[in-house]
Design an enzyme around this catalytic site. Structure first.
Site, short mmCIF file in Angstrom:
data_model
loop_
_atom_site.label_atom_id
_atom_site.label_comp_id
_atom_site.label_asym_id
_atom_site.label_seq_id
_atom_site.Cartn_x
_atom_site.Cartn_y
_atom_site.Cartn_z
N LYS A 51 62.43 45.62 3.88
CA LYS A 51 63.28 46.81 3.71
C LYS A 51 62.48 48.03 3.25
O LYS A 51 62.82 49.15 3.59
CB LYS A 51 64.40 46.54 2.70
CG LYS A 51 65.44 45.57 3.22
CD LYS A 51 66.70 45.62 2.39
CE LYS A 51 67.75 44.67 2.97
NZ LYS A 51 68.92 44.55 2.09
N LYS A 85 67.34 37.21 12.17
CA LYS A 85 68.68 36.90 11.67
C LYS A 85 69.67 38.03 12.01
O LYS A 85 69.27 39.18 12.16
CB LYS A 85 68.66 36.62 10.16
CG LYS A 85 68.32 37.83 9.34
CD LYS A 85 68.68 37.68 7.88
CE LYS A 85 68.48 39.02 7.22
NZ LYS A 85 68.90 39.19 5.87
N LYS A 138 73.27 43.14 8.76
CA LYS A 138 74.13 44.33 8.62
C LYS A 138 73.37 45.59 8.98
O LYS A 138 73.97 46.58 9.37
CB LYS A 138 74.56 44.47 7.15
CG LYS A 138 75.70 43.61 6.74
CD LYS A 138 76.14 44.04 5.32
CE LYS A 138 76.10 42.88 4.37
NZ LYS A 138 76.20 43.24 2.96
#
Ligand code: TYM
Length: 324
Positions: free
Chosen positions: A112, A193, A196
């Protein structure tokens, strides 16, 4: 006395079927056996930039999703992280227990933060706030998806280090990562994966997608070469779709392959879309049932119950450290 569960999700983006199958579904399944705390982690959300009014709305919307998924407010404690200030306070203490080196190894920060100088310090210490969430409640079990495993290991390390240095204070929690469904993959890139934060909306089935959108996304989901509809690690796309089918239909794992033997990808996808739409229909109807006043009352009650436990833990921590 019942053992305790703590878990949570961030009120960011849109919740997808991976969040449900990897986490929420197990929260519901375990909630009567354990004394359960399910938190809406809005302090974690602000480790990345958020629009204030959207964050506010999403915080309440996430409570709706917990309830619609089957978290029962008469059985479990549902609350907002920022309503219990001990989360941030214990996080400070644990920031002084955690080491730079161990946080630098966290893969989620690397993903991130992308190595940018501009990444917030909060994003770096995100896993410490998560440890604080868990340890405040003397949690025994933490039901999460596979992607949180490393954060749980850090939580255990911090609890053990604190206990060693200051005396037995925290329960050392175990993760609960389901044997099937802990890592639901992207419909577009099955080696990644479902997330969101994926920019490609077609990669995820969102819990609030309408039937038409769901059917289209599944129809366009990537598949593997070959034709067999079987669980096979070397064919991640079909394995992922079959896993979703298995969990949503409730058909036992062994019978799923049998059910699709001799059928083609087209038929399989059609059935998967039907099962998904039918599964989400009652869920979506329930999401619309809860008005803001009801939600706020549930969350207020939850925060009161959580605060009573959290304040006791923090008092104990401060006392052991000589902080009064
Ligand atoms: P969040 O909001 O990213 O995700 C909520 C839960 O969904 C799981 N999950 C998945 N499971 C299966 N397949 C996927 N593709 C998938 N994507 C997400 C996550 O593992 C998670 O269980 N750090 C946490 C929130 C948190 C927390 C905590 C959790 C804060 N404090 C304390 C447990 C205990 C998070 O980002 O969740």
């Amino acid at each position: 006395m019942k053992k305790r569960i703590f878990s949570g999700a961030q009120p960011t983006g849109k919740l997808h079927i991976g969040n449900y199958l990897g986490a929420l579904r197990n929260w519901v399944a375990l909630q009567t056996e354990y004394e359960s705390f399910y938190c809406i982690v809005n302090l974690h959300a602000v480790t990345l930039p958020q629009d204030p009014s959207t964050l506010k709305r999403k915080t309440l919307d996430l409570a709706r999703i917990y309830l619609a998924a089957g978290v029962d407010p008469e059985v479990s404690t549902i609350f907002i992280q920022s309503d219990v200030s001990e989360h941030a306070e214990l996080a400070w203490v644990l920031n002084c227990v955690a080491r730079m080196g161990e946080l630098e190894r966290m893969t989620q920060f690397k993903d991130k933060g992308k190595g940018e100088e501009r990444a917030s310090v909060g994003l770096f210490t995100y896993p410490v706030l998560m440890a604080s969430d868990i340890l405040l409640y003397q949690t025994d079990l933490v039901p999460v998806g596979q992607d949180q495993k490393q954060h749980l290991e850090l939580t255990r390390d911090l609890a053990e280090r604190f206990n060693r240095d200051f005396g037995e204070t925290f329960v050392v929690p175990d993760p609960y990562i389901p044997p099937v469904g802990a890592a639901i993959m992207s419909l577009k890139e099955p080696q990644k994966k479902m997330s969101k934060s994926d920019e490609n909306e077609a990669a995820s089935i969102f819990l609030l997608d309408d039937p038409d959108t769901i059917t289209k996304k599944i129809k366009k989901a990537v598949t593997d070469s070959g034709t067999a509809i079987t669980f096979d690690d070397s064919r991640p796309a079909i394995t992922n779709l079959l896993t979703i089918y298995h969990l949503l239909s409730g058909l036992p794992l062994e019978e799923c392959e049998e059910h699709f033997a001799g059928k083609g990808y087209g038929d399989f996808k059609k059935e998967l879309a039907e099962v998904t739409v039918e599964f989400l229909r009652p869920f979506q109807a329930k999401v619309r049932e809860f008005d803001d006043a009801t939600l706020k009352a549930i969350l207020r009650r939850g925060a009161e119950k959580a605060s009573a436990i959290a304040s006791e833990t923090l008092r104990n921590v401060y006392e052991r450290m000589g902080i009064r």
